[in-house]
Motif scaffolding. Structure first.
Motif, PDB file in Angstrom:
ATOM      1  N   GLU A   1       0.852  -1.195   0.000  1.00 13.06           N
ATOM      2  CA  GLU A   1       0.000   0.000   0.000  1.00 13.06           C
ATOM      3  C   GLU A   1       0.885   1.241   0.000  1.00 13.06           C
ATOM      4  O   GLU A   1       2.118   1.120  -0.066  1.00 13.06           O
ATOM      5  CB  GLU A   1      -0.959  -0.063   1.183  1.00 13.06           C
ATOM      6  CG  GLU A   1      -1.935  -1.232   1.042  1.00 13.06           C
ATOM      7  CD  GLU A   1      -2.909  -1.382   2.197  1.00 13.06           C
ATOM      8  OE1 GLU A   1      -2.762  -0.659   3.204  1.00 13.06           O
ATOM      9  OE2 GLU A   1      -3.820  -2.226   2.101  1.00 13.06           O
TER      10      GLU A   1
ATOM     11  N   ALA B   1      -0.538   1.279 -10.754  1.00  8.50           N
ATOM     12  CA  ALA B   1      -1.179   2.420 -10.097  1.00  8.50           C
ATOM     13  C   ALA B   1      -2.530   2.681 -10.739  1.00  8.50           C
ATOM     14  O   ALA B   1      -2.966   3.811 -10.825  1.00  8.50           O
ATOM     15  CB  ALA B   1      -0.301   3.659 -10.177  1.00  8.50           C
ATOM     16  N   ASP B   2      -3.166   1.664 -11.252  1.00  6.04           N
ATOM     17  CA  ASP B   2      -4.514   1.582 -11.840  1.00  6.04           C
ATOM     18  C   ASP B   2      -4.637   0.330 -12.699  1.00  6.04           C
ATOM     19  O   ASP B   2      -5.716  -0.231 -12.828  1.00  6.04           O
ATOM     20  CB  ASP B   2      -4.906   2.797 -12.707  1.00  6.04           C
ATOM     21  CG  ASP B   2      -5.382   3.991 -11.882  1.00  6.04           C
ATOM     22  OD1 ASP B   2      -5.815   3.774 -10.723  1.00  6.04           O
ATOM     23  OD2 ASP B   2      -5.308   5.123 -12.378  1.00  6.04           O
TER      24      ASP B   2
ATOM     25  N   THR C   1      -8.519   1.063  -7.334  1.00  2.00           N
ATOM     26  CA  THR C   1      -7.414   1.950  -6.967  1.00  2.00           C
ATOM     27  C   THR C   1      -7.865   3.412  -6.867  1.00  2.00           C
ATOM     28  O   THR C   1      -7.392   4.146  -5.999  1.00  2.00           O
ATOM     29  CB  THR C   1      -6.271   1.825  -7.981  1.00  2.00           C
ATOM     30  OG1 THR C   1      -6.799   1.881  -9.311  1.00  2.00           O
ATOM     31  CG2 THR C   1      -5.525   0.513  -7.795  1.00  2.00           C
TER      32      THR C   1
ATOM     33  N   LEU D   1      -4.107   3.168  -1.780  1.00  2.00           N
ATOM     34  CA  LEU D   1      -3.412   2.688  -2.972  1.00  2.00           C
ATOM     35  C   LEU D   1      -3.062   3.855  -3.895  1.00  2.00           C
ATOM     36  O   LEU D   1      -3.768   4.856  -3.948  1.00  2.00           O
ATOM     37  CB  LEU D   1      -4.293   1.690  -3.730  1.00  2.00           C
ATOM     38  CG  LEU D   1      -4.655   0.405  -2.978  1.00  2.00           C
ATOM     39  CD1 LEU D   1      -5.762  -0.338  -3.717  1.00  2.00           C
ATOM     40  CD2 LEU D   1      -3.432  -0.489  -2.800  1.00  2.00           C
TER      41      LEU D   1
ATOM     42  N   SER E   1      -2.981   5.727  -7.409  1.00  2.00           N
ATOM     43  CA  SER E   1      -3.847   5.747  -8.587  1.00  2.00           C
ATOM     44  C   SER E   1      -3.381   6.842  -9.530  1.00  2.00           C
ATOM     45  O   SER E   1      -3.339   8.021  -9.163  1.00  2.00           O
ATOM     46  CB  SER E   1      -5.304   5.997  -8.195  1.00  2.00           C
ATOM     47  OG  SER E   1      -6.092   6.261  -9.344  1.00  2.00           O
TER      48      SER E   1
END
Length: 239
Positions: A17, A101-102, A214, A220, A222
């Motif tokens: 995370e 990141a997505d 995300t 997280l 994103s």
């Protein structure tokens, strides 16, 4: 740090995370992505922290130079595997990493055969079937598709991932499950649904998912939620 998930036969998976590292904003704080624009020394320190927290040595990890392809390589040593978006190994000491990141992380194991795989399935990788290629490469290394367990990490969900109609059509060309409608009623892409369908068509029956979006989960990173941003890692290894 993220919970460790037991995939059976001594195989473990985990998703990091964003908190618990040393990176300054906007990468705060456990950014594991070297290509994100963050300070290199901070990212390397974060990687050491993440590995120690999950119980393995950072020097065991295999990293991909991810480029949104559908290419899968076989790794027989730690470090950089090369330019690809999927990696497979039969070495019991290696840890495989997928950065996101997505995009959708794909972690796979046939624990009985001792074959592990990891992939990064972004929109283009999803359109071009990187997850199915990962399964094919694992089978080539001695795995059996019906014995493979897959854990799908967090990704932007189909209700949030808005794209133009032509982009949706391109992504759903071979996988109709990729087409979604966003909360705003616009055209979207559902990578989780698409990759799940691709895996099932490839013969994988045990597909599990983290399920978090995300963009909707502040713990997280994103890209759509705020670029520039850091990257979290999804790891798979044998304990």
């Amino acid at each position: 740090m993220g919970n460790v998930i037991d995939l059976g036969h001594g195989v473990r998976a985990a998703v990091t995370e964003r908190h618990g590292g040393v990176s300054a904003p906007p990468y705060d704080s456990l950014n594991l992505g070297l290509g994100s624009g963050d300070v290199r020394e901070a990212v390397l320190a974060n990687r050491r922290t993440a590995a120690a927290g999950l119980g393995f040595d950072i020097d065991r990890v295999v990293w991909m130079n991810q480029v949104h392809s559908a290419d899968v390589l076989v790794a027989d040593a730690p470090g950089g595997a090369g330019t690809c978006d999927g990696v497979v190994t039969t070495r019991p000491d290696l840890v495989l990493a997928s950065m996101a990141a997505d995009c959708l992380p794909v972690l796979a194991a046939d624990g009985e055969a001792g074959v592990l795989g990891a992939a990064h399935s972004g929109r283009l990788g999803t359109a071009n079937g990187v997850a199915a290629n990962l399964v094919g490469s694992m089978v080539g290394q001695g795995a059996r598709a019906d014995r493979i367990t897959v854990f799908l990490g967090p990704a932007i969900c189909g209700k949030c991932y808005e794209v133009p109609p032509e982009v949706q059509a391109e992504t759903a060309r071979d996988t109709p499950e990729a087409a979604s409608t966003t909360r705003k009623g616009t055209t979207g892409v559902d990578m989780l649904a698409a990759v799940t369908a691709q895996l099932r068509r490839a013969g994988v029956t045990d597909v599990r998912a983290d399920g978090r979006c995300t963009l909707e989960s502040p713990e997280l990173f994103s890209h759509r939620g705020g670029a520039p941003t850091g990257r979290f890692a999804s790891f798979i290894w044998r304990s």
